[in-house]
Motif scaffolding. Structure first.
Motif, PDB file in Angstrom:
ATOM      1  N   ASN A  40      -4.815 -15.945  88.921  1.00 49.23           N
ATOM      2  CA  ASN A  40      -4.412 -14.998  87.876  1.00 49.23           C
ATOM      3  C   ASN A  40      -5.618 -14.127  87.539  1.00 49.23           C
ATOM      4  OD1 ASN A  40      -2.648 -17.709  86.915  1.00 49.23           O
ATOM      5  ND2 ASN A  40      -1.571 -15.781  86.881  1.00 49.23           N
TER       6      ASN A  40
ATOM      7  N   GLN B 192       8.701  -9.287  89.287  1.00 44.17           N
ATOM      8  CA  GLN B 192       8.817 -10.723  89.049  1.00 44.17           C
ATOM      9  C   GLN B 192      10.133 -11.127  88.378  1.00 44.17           C
ATOM     10  OE1 GLN B 192       6.523 -13.397  85.967  1.00 44.17           O
ATOM     11  NE2 GLN B 192       5.180 -13.057  87.699  1.00 44.17           N
TER      12      GLN B 192
ATOM     13  N   GLU C 267       5.049 -11.024  93.125  1.00 42.53           N
ATOM     14  CA  GLU C 267       5.434 -12.331  92.578  1.00 42.53           C
ATOM     15  C   GLU C 267       6.937 -12.404  92.342  1.00 42.53           C
ATOM     16  OE1 GLU C 267       3.062 -14.177  89.590  1.00 42.53           O
ATOM     17  OE2 GLU C 267       1.317 -12.977  90.112  1.00 42.53           O
TER      18      GLU C 267
ATOM     19  N   ALA D 166       8.415 -15.935  91.495  1.00 42.22           N
ATOM     20  CA  ALA D 166       7.795 -16.788  90.465  1.00 42.22           C
ATOM     21  C   ALA D 166       8.802 -17.407  89.504  1.00 42.22           C
ATOM     22  CB  ALA D 166       6.754 -15.985  89.689  1.00 42.22           C
TER      23      ALA D 166
ATOM     24  N   HIS E  49       1.960 -16.902  94.272  1.00 38.53           N
ATOM     25  CA  HIS E  49       1.118 -18.034  93.885  1.00 38.53           C
ATOM     26  C   HIS E  49       1.479 -19.266  94.693  1.00 38.53           C
ATOM     27  CE1 HIS E  49      -1.214 -16.400  90.778  1.00 38.53           C
ATOM     28  NE2 HIS E  49      -0.238 -16.168  89.942  1.00 38.53           N
TER      29      HIS E  49
ATOM     30  N   LYS F 178      -9.825 -20.711  93.336  1.00 39.38           N
ATOM     31  CA  LYS F 178      -8.794 -21.328  92.505  1.00 39.38           C
ATOM     32  C   LYS F 178      -7.446 -21.421  93.220  1.00 39.38           C
ATOM     33  CE  LYS F 178     -10.722 -19.774  88.128  1.00 39.38           C
ATOM     34  NZ  LYS F 178     -10.403 -19.213  86.838  1.00 39.38           N
TER      35      LYS F 178
ATOM     36  N   GLU G 112      -5.075 -23.326  96.493  1.00 41.58           N
ATOM     37  CA  GLU G 112      -4.967 -24.617  97.150  1.00 41.58           C
ATOM     38  C   GLU G 112      -4.450 -24.420  98.553  1.00 41.58           C
ATOM     39  OE1 GLU G 112      -2.420 -26.757  94.549  1.00 41.58           O
ATOM     40  OE2 GLU G 112      -4.077 -27.633  93.423  1.00 41.58           O
TER      41      GLU G 112
ATOM     42  N   GLY H  57       4.486 -19.098  86.842  1.00 41.17           N
ATOM     43  CA  GLY H  57       3.702 -17.865  86.903  1.00 41.17           C
ATOM     44  C   GLY H  57       2.194 -18.068  86.910  1.00 41.17           C
ATOM     45  N   LEU H  58       1.721 -19.316  86.869  1.00 35.86           N
ATOM     46  CA  LEU H  58       0.276 -19.541  86.899  1.00 35.86           C
ATOM     47  C   LEU H  58      -0.188 -19.809  88.328  1.00 35.86           C
ATOM     48  CD1 LEU H  58      -0.159 -21.878  83.790  1.00 35.86           C
ATOM     49  CD2 LEU H  58      -0.431 -19.406  83.915  1.00 35.86           C
ATOM     50  N   ASP H  59      -1.482 -19.560  88.591  1.00 35.83           N
ATOM     51  CA  ASP H  59      -1.999 -19.851  89.924  1.00 35.83           C
ATOM     52  C   ASP H  59      -2.135 -21.366  90.094  1.00 35.83           C
ATOM     53  OD1 ASP H  59      -4.629 -20.661  88.935  1.00 35.83           O
ATOM     54  OD2 ASP H  59      -4.983 -18.539  88.577  1.00 35.83           O
ATOM     55  N   PRO H  60      -2.339 -21.834  91.339  1.00 39.56           N
ATOM     56  CA  PRO H  60      -2.322 -23.284  91.582  1.00 39.56           C
ATOM     57  C   PRO H  60      -3.257 -24.072  90.654  1.00 39.56           C
ATOM     58  CG  PRO H  60      -2.324 -22.126  93.661  1.00 39.56           C
ATOM     59  CD  PRO H  60      -2.478 -21.087  92.593  1.00 39.56           C
ATOM     60  N   LEU H  61      -4.456 -23.573  90.440  1.00 36.46           N
ATOM     61  CA  LEU H  61      -5.387 -24.296  89.566  1.00 36.46           C
ATOM     62  C   LEU H  61      -4.876 -24.300  88.117  1.00 36.46           C
ATOM     63  CD1 LEU H  61      -8.195 -25.725  89.551  1.00 36.46           C
ATOM     64  CD2 LEU H  61      -9.109 -23.569  88.701  1.00 36.46           C
TER      65      LEU H  61
ATOM     66  N   ARG I  87      -1.856 -24.077  87.133  1.00 33.84           N
ATOM     67  CA  ARG I  87      -0.692 -24.963  87.060  1.00 33.84           C
ATOM     68  C   ARG I  87      -1.131 -26.398  86.837  1.00 33.84           C
ATOM     69  NH1 ARG I  87       2.424 -22.062  91.087  1.00 33.84           N
ATOM     70  NH2 ARG I  87       1.943 -23.492  92.764  1.00 33.84           N
ATOM     71  N   ARG I  88      -2.086 -26.817  87.669  1.00 32.38           N
ATOM     72  CA  ARG I  88      -2.563 -28.188  87.565  1.00 32.38           C
ATOM     73  C   ARG I  88      -3.218 -28.439  86.203  1.00 32.38           C
ATOM     74  NH1 ARG I  88      -4.696 -30.834  92.742  1.00 32.38           N
ATOM     75  NH2 ARG I  88      -2.465 -30.592  93.002  1.00 32.38           N
TER      76      ARG I  88
ATOM     77  N   GLU J 241       7.687 -30.807  92.781  1.00 30.32           N
ATOM     78  CA  GLU J 241       6.276 -31.014  93.071  1.00 30.32           C
ATOM     79  C   GLU J 241       5.448 -31.049  91.791  1.00 30.32           C
ATOM     80  OE1 GLU J 241       5.196 -28.336  96.532  1.00 30.32           O
ATOM     81  OE2 GLU J 241       6.802 -29.702  97.062  1.00 30.32           O
TER      82      GLU J 241
ATOM     83  N   VAL K 203      -1.202 -35.626  97.687  1.00 26.41           N
ATOM     84  CA  VAL K 203      -2.065 -35.712  98.854  1.00 26.41           C
ATOM     85  C   VAL K 203      -2.977 -36.943  98.751  1.00 26.41           C
ATOM     86  CG1 VAL K 203      -3.871 -34.552 100.167  1.00 26.41           C
ATOM     87  CG2 VAL K 203      -2.009 -33.230  99.202  1.00 26.41           C
TER      88      VAL K 203
END
Lengths: 287, 278
Positions: free
Chosen positions: A46, A93, A171, A174, A204, A243, A245, B173-177, B179-180, B205, B269
């Protein structure tokens, strides 16, 4: 098709009195060339500048320094804007914010109607577009009763009716459930393959980028990685710095590989993982 | 606070051509302190269900009991219910409106009539638990990042000290980090304050590694209600409902089918790595 040449764009934050409080460089000297027919996924945390990047492709934003060319046309020349917006359409989105008409058909017709396309040609364009996204049966229905995935496909049809050369998905998945997400991604791939439409997919969800020809990773307004999914995701440490994965199955294989297990350092998906397990077994490396 | 839904149905626009049965004979027991994932595709009835949990909607038929008291009792206090069951809507950051972070978080407790000092203590504690630094208290919420805004919005609900916290797609709507981080924060809040948390999501997930119970909704009914492990073993049924099981879990089910002796309660994982290195 799309060329960024040292593009810079800054957002200026001001306080109540209008004094400048700070400057965010959302595009920081970005140069990139995207070829016709490419399927490019853009990843980034983000605030990394992904959406700003996307808005430069159809001239919603214009770089403060440098240039952006779409189909050879300079986006900073106002005379080019109509042509550029017809060439490069955008799907946003929130499906509900993009639906405006009473019926699916009228909604799809909105863009070409505005462009002054004659009625009989328009009918043909709308039908073709709805055919391509698989929603021709919903033509006379109200868009409000469709699922999220279907609404996004209506938005895609609205872009298609403009006969674009490029579609930008900002997005667009999303807010959808897993089934809706698959619908939209599958539609993007079909249009790319069957109609040679250039696709820019901002997301994302890492696994949505796995099917792309090319991935751009953005961080602090810069493009920091540029390569095939295989090249990008075989560097989990670097990906995490931004940031992001690595998709879970790819990550698992990588960690097993590092621990000395008979696994390649990179697998793209579940099928490749199973493949690797089978060949390890055949080689007697696995019980 | 225990919640019991007894044969609850909800019909929108009854008697018109738009009549829609959004909840169809739902019976549920939600005991104190549980961590629940509520999963279903768009339109499955999730949102209608959670709006019943704090009295925003009332059942068309059936009954709901909060700590044993029926919502239809004459002396049922709706205001208390709203305090005790906190609802965080989707994209809650769009509802921030005050001039500073602290004022925004104070709005809820003030509205409930909490004393000034109590309200302030609650607001500070709430902001701390969602990881918003004190240096941001007087900043305008509009100047925060997306992830920070969402934390402030959640703090606004936490400041009312709910016993049940319901969050609708908190990670959307948040990026992977991001989100976690937000899901870790929620898991911590639940552990520290020992409250019931209901996490509403499309994504298996996201909830897999956190919750102890998964309720799957489909067409207004409860399709499954069990431990994650049990729910994920119904891979094909879930797909037919437009849902997915975690990628890693699916991989392990496939490996098991090919004869590898591996556990099936693997959602992350880390767990997968450990199981395979054994």
């Amino acid at each position: 098709m799309i060329r960024f040449e040292n593009a810079v764009f800054e957002y200026i934050r001001r306080d109540d009195e209008g004094n400048v409080e700070g400057i965010t460089r959302a595009l920081d000297d970005v140069s990139v060339h995207i070829k016709r027919g490419e399927f490019v996924a853009v990843l980034g945390a983000n605030g990394s500048g992904k959406s700003t990047f996307a808005k430069h492709i159809n001239g919603l934003l214009v770089p403060e320094e440098g240039k952006v060319f779409v189909g050879g046309l300079d986006t900073s020349d106002d005379n080019n804007l109509l042509k550029i917006r017809q060439m490069a359409g955008m799907v946003f989105q929130n499906p509900d914010n993009q639906i405006i008409a009473q019926t699916v058909e009228e909604d799809v017709a909105f863009g070409p109607e505005n462009m002054g396309v004659p009625t009989d040609e328009m009918q043909q364009r709308v039908d073709e577009a709805l055919e391509k996204v698989g929603l021709i049966a919903e033509k006379d229905n109200s868009p409000n009763r469709l699922s999220g995935g279907q609404k996004q496909r209506v938005a895609i049809a609205g872009v298609l009716a403009m006969k674009p050369e490029c579609i930008i998905f900002d997005e667009s998945t999303a807010m959808l459930d897993p089934a809706g997400r698959k619908e939209v991604i599958a539609t993007a791939h079909e249009l790319n393959k069957n109609n040679n439409i250039t696709v820019i997919l901002i997301t994302h969800y890492m696994n949505e980028a796995m099917g792309a020809d090319r991935i751009l990773v953005m961080d602090h307004g810069k493009i920091v990685m540029d390569g095939t999914p295989r090249q990008i995701f075989s560097k989990p440490e670097e990906i995490r710095k931004y940031k992001l994965e690595v998709p879970e199955i790819t990550e698992l294989a990588y960690r097993l590989h590092k621990a000395g297990a008979p696994m390649p350092a990179f697998v793209l998906d579940e099928d490749e993982f199973m493949e690797a397990i089978r060949s390890a077994k055949a080689a007697g490396a696995l019980s | 606070m225990s919640i019991i839904l007894d044969h609850v149905s909800h019909i929108y626009n009854p008697g018109t051509t738009f009549e829609k049965r959004a909840l169809d004979d739902i019976s549920l027991v939600i005991p104190d302190g549980e961590f629940i994932g509520l999963i279903g595709h768009t339109g499955s009835g999730k949102s209608t269900l959670i709006q019943h949990l704090n009295g925003l909607l009332k059942p068309s038929s059936g009954n709901i009991f909060f700590n044993g008291q029926s919502i239809f009792d004459n002396d049922f206090k709706m205001k208390d219910l709203r305090r005790e069951v906190g609802l965080v809507f989707q994209y809650p950051e769009y509802q921030l409106f005050e001039v500073s972070v602290i004022k925004d978080v104070l709005f809820g407790p003030n509205n409930l009539g909490m004393k000034t000092l109590d309200a302030e203590v609650a607001a500070y504690a709430a902001l701390k638990s969602v990881g918003i630094d004190e240096s941001l208290l007087d900043v305008s919420p509009l100047d925060l990042s997306g992830g920070q805004k969402r934390r402030v919005a959640i703090a606004g609900v936490l400041a009312m000290k709910p016993k049940v916290l319901v969050l609708d797609e908190p990670a959307a709507g948040l990026d992977p980090l991001g989100r976690r981080e937000i899901l870790d924060t929620i898991a911590n809040i639940r552990k520290e304050q020992n409250i019931t948390v209901i996490l509403v999501s499309h994504s298996m997930e996201d909830v897999a590694q956190y919750v102890e119970r998964i309720i799957v909704m489909n067409k207004g009914k409860i399709a499954m209600d069990d431990t994650p492990q049990e729910v994920y073993s119904h891979d094909e049924e879930l797909q037919a409902m437009g849902l997915d099981i975690p990628e890693i879990t699916r991989l392990f089910l496939r490996l098991k089918k090919e004869g590898y002796r591996l556990p099936t309660d693997v959602f992350t994982v880390d767990q997968a790595y450990e199981a395979m290195m054994k």
